[in-house]
Scaffold this motif. Structure first.
Motif, short mmCIF file in Angstrom:
data_model
loop_
_atom_site.label_atom_id
_atom_site.label_comp_id
_atom_site.label_asym_id
_atom_site.label_seq_id
_atom_site.Cartn_x
_atom_site.Cartn_y
_atom_site.Cartn_z
N ALA A 1 0.83 -1.21 0.00
CA ALA A 1 0.00 0.00 0.00
C ALA A 1 0.86 1.25 0.00
CB ALA A 1 -0.93 0.01 1.21
N ALA A 2 0.27 2.32 -0.50
CA ALA A 2 0.83 3.67 -0.39
C ALA A 2 -0.30 4.54 0.16
CB ALA A 2 1.31 4.19 -1.74
N ASP A 3 -0.02 5.24 1.25
CA ASP A 3 -1.08 5.98 1.95
C ASP A 3 -0.83 7.49 1.91
OD1 ASP A 3 -2.42 3.59 2.84
OD2 ASP A 3 -0.80 3.33 4.30
N TRP A 4 -1.91 8.21 1.67
CA TRP A 4 -1.88 9.67 1.67
C TRP A 4 -3.11 10.20 2.38
CZ3 TRP A 4 -0.98 6.95 -2.94
CH2 TRP A 4 0.28 7.12 -3.55
N ASN A 5 -3.08 11.50 2.63
CA ASN A 5 -4.28 12.29 2.92
C ASN A 5 -4.39 13.32 1.81
OD1 ASN A 5 -4.94 10.97 5.30
ND2 ASN A 5 -3.72 12.34 6.56
N TYR A 6 -5.58 13.83 1.62
CA TYR A 6 -5.75 14.95 0.68
C TYR A 6 -6.76 15.93 1.27
CZ TYR A 6 -10.04 12.49 -0.84
OH TYR A 6 -11.27 11.87 -0.88
N GLU A 7 -6.55 17.19 0.96
CA GLU A 7 -7.37 18.26 1.54
C GLU A 7 -8.10 19.02 0.44
OE1 GLU A 7 -6.91 21.86 4.80
OE2 GLU A 7 -5.20 21.34 3.53
N LEU A 8 -9.38 19.26 0.66
CA LEU A 8 -10.19 20.04 -0.26
C LEU A 8 -10.61 21.33 0.42
CD1 LEU A 8 -12.50 17.18 -1.65
CD2 LEU A 8 -10.35 18.02 -2.61
N GLY A 9 -10.49 22.44 -0.32
CA GLY A 9 -10.84 23.73 0.25
C GLY A 9 -12.32 23.98 0.34
N ALA A 10 -13.15 23.20 -0.37
CA ALA A 10 -14.60 23.36 -0.36
C ALA A 10 -15.21 22.07 -0.88
CB ALA A 10 -15.03 24.55 -1.23
N ASP A 11 -16.51 21.95 -0.70
CA ASP A 11 -17.21 20.79 -1.26
C ASP A 11 -17.03 20.79 -2.77
OD1 ASP A 11 -18.02 20.15 1.27
OD2 ASP A 11 -20.04 20.99 1.05
N ALA A 12 -16.73 19.62 -3.31
CA ALA A 12 -16.48 19.51 -4.75
C ALA A 12 -17.51 18.60 -5.41
CB ALA A 12 -15.07 18.96 -4.99
N HIS A 13 -17.71 18.83 -6.69
CA HIS A 13 -18.61 17.98 -7.47
C HIS A 13 -17.83 16.80 -8.06
CE1 HIS A 13 -22.03 16.86 -9.92
NE2 HIS A 13 -21.27 16.87 -11.02
N VAL A 14 -16.60 17.07 -8.47
CA VAL A 14 -15.74 16.03 -9.04
C VAL A 14 -14.35 16.16 -8.41
CG1 VAL A 14 -14.65 15.10 -11.11
CG2 VAL A 14 -16.99 16.00 -11.23
N VAL A 15 -13.81 15.06 -7.90
CA VAL A 15 -12.45 15.03 -7.36
C VAL A 15 -11.72 13.84 -7.99
CG1 VAL A 15 -10.99 14.88 -5.33
CG2 VAL A 15 -13.21 16.01 -5.17
N THR A 16 -10.64 14.14 -8.68
CA THR A 16 -9.88 13.09 -9.36
C THR A 16 -8.51 12.95 -8.70
OG1 THR A 16 -10.96 13.58 -11.47
CG2 THR A 16 -8.90 12.32 -11.55
N LEU A 17 -8.13 11.71 -8.43
CA LEU A 17 -6.83 11.42 -7.86
C LEU A 17 -5.97 10.72 -8.91
CD1 LEU A 17 -7.85 9.99 -4.35
CD2 LEU A 17 -7.34 12.36 -4.98
N GLU A 18 -4.69 11.11 -8.95
CA GLU A 18 -3.74 10.48 -9.85
C GLU A 18 -2.51 10.04 -9.06
OE1 GLU A 18 -3.24 12.39 -13.95
OE2 GLU A 18 -3.91 14.06 -12.70
N VAL A 19 -2.05 8.83 -9.34
CA VAL A 19 -0.81 8.32 -8.75
C VAL A 19 0.25 8.32 -9.83
CG1 VAL A 19 0.35 6.39 -7.63
CG2 VAL A 19 -2.04 6.92 -7.06
N ARG B 1 -1.54 13.27 -6.99
CA ARG B 1 -2.04 14.55 -7.50
C ARG B 1 -3.55 14.60 -7.27
NH1 ARG B 1 0.91 14.77 -13.44
NH2 ARG B 1 3.06 15.15 -12.71
N VAL B 2 -4.03 15.78 -6.91
CA VAL B 2 -5.45 15.94 -6.60
C VAL B 2 -6.02 17.07 -7.45
CG1 VAL B 2 -7.17 16.25 -4.79
CG2 VAL B 2 -4.94 15.27 -4.22
N THR B 3 -7.13 16.80 -8.13
CA THR B 3 -7.82 17.82 -8.92
C THR B 3 -9.28 17.85 -8.48
OG1 THR B 3 -6.37 17.42 -10.81
CG2 THR B 3 -8.40 18.65 -11.22
N ALA B 4 -9.77 19.03 -8.12
CA ALA B 4 -11.16 19.15 -7.66
C ALA B 4 -11.86 20.29 -8.41
CB ALA B 4 -11.18 19.42 -6.16
N LYS B 5 -13.13 20.04 -8.76
CA LYS B 5 -13.90 21.05 -9.49
C LYS B 5 -15.32 21.12 -8.96
CE LYS B 5 -11.29 20.65 -13.83
NZ LYS B 5 -10.75 22.03 -13.75
N THR B 6 -15.92 22.29 -9.15
CA THR B 6 -17.32 22.49 -8.78
C THR B 6 -18.20 21.92 -9.89
OG1 THR B 6 -17.47 24.65 -9.89
CG2 THR B 6 -16.70 24.62 -7.60
N ALA B 7 -19.52 21.95 -9.68
CA ALA B 7 -20.45 21.47 -10.70
C ALA B 7 -20.34 22.32 -11.96
CB ALA B 7 -21.87 21.48 -10.16
N GLY B 8 -19.92 23.57 -11.82
CA GLY B 8 -19.78 24.45 -12.96
C GLY B 8 -18.42 24.35 -13.64
N GLY B 9 -17.56 23.46 -13.14
CA GLY B 9 -16.25 23.27 -13.76
C GLY B 9 -15.15 24.17 -13.22
#
Length: 240
Positions: free
Chosen positions: A104-122, A166-174
């Motif tokens: 396993a490889a373990d991380w935490n990730y932090e979001l600044g606000a509620d997101a509609h889409v959150v994509t994780l990349e290793v 890598r963490v990418t987060a977007k709202t419903a409006g993109g």
């Protein structure tokens, strides 16, 4: 008696070095003038000349020693000395690289606000994405993520490799939402790389400058004692 700090010691070494340099240059000038103006019929005795050269070499060695001491003091104050205080402490750092160990490889990730889409990349050490997918949680705050080493191609990575999240987060409006990977855990070691202190946390080796939160680590024995006490309290409460 006044305490000796690294700053005061560095100042004393610097002052001493200035004096040694001045004496060393004066010594060379006097020795050169002595050789140039000696009586050809009664030249300087070879033993005396050798003794003077030995003294000159001793002064030069002292200059080198002072330079080394200054370097060690600087390293102790701004490097290992400052990082050593983190040993045994729980830290949180803005860092995404860790090793794949024990399946396993373990991380935490932090979001600044509620997101509609959150994509994780290793991403592997070559910069290639070996796995990507939706994050398990999309609400504002800090969340955990564990990767079992399975790649998008259906294979499995080998033990010991270093991977970055890598963490990418977007709202419903993109629109983009602030997001970052985090490393959280207990500091078990301190290392120096190119003059900069790094902390060892689990499978990660991260720069001291990436740390933004620090807390006192709970002793494992204390945690076990606390758990037993809580269990006994609950048992007594239920018996009542």
């Amino acid at each position: 008696m006044d305490p000796v700090t690294s700053t005061a010691a560095s100042a004393q070494i610097s002052s001493g070095r200035t004096g040694l340099v001045s004496n060393f240059e004066t010594f060379l000038q006097l020795l050169t003038a002595q050789v140039e103006n000696q009586d050809p019929l009664s030249p300087l005795d070879s033993n005396d000349f050798t003794a003077q050269l030995t003294q000159m070499a001793g002064v030069e060695q002292q200059l080198l020693t002072n330079d080394l001491l200054t370097s060690l003091l600087a390293q102790g104050e701004g490097g290992l000395g400052s990082a050593a205080g983190y040993l045994g402490q729980e830290i949180t750092a803005s860092w995404g690289a860790t090793r794949f160990e024990d399946g396993a490889a373990d991380w935490n990730y932090e979001l600044g606000a509620d997101a509609h889409v959150v994509t994780l990349e290793v991403v592997n050490g070559a910069g290639n994405t070996v796995w990507s997918g939706p994050a398990p949680q999309k609400g504002a705050g800090i969340h955990s993520f564990s990767w079992d080493g399975t790649t998008n191609a259906g294979g499995k990575v080998a033990e010991g490799g270093t991977y970055t999240l890598r963490v990418t987060a977007k709202t419903a409006g993109g629109q983009d939402i602030e997001a970052q990977p985090l490393i959280t855990g207990r500091v078990t070691g301190v290392e120096m790389y190119e003059g900069e202190p790094y902390l060892v946390v689990g499978g990660s080796v991260l720069p001291l400058t990436s740390v933004f939160a620090l807390s006192m680590a709970q002793n494992d024995d204390d945690a076990e004692t606390g758990s037993q006490t809580q269990t006994q309290t609950q048992t007594q409460s239920n018996a009542s």
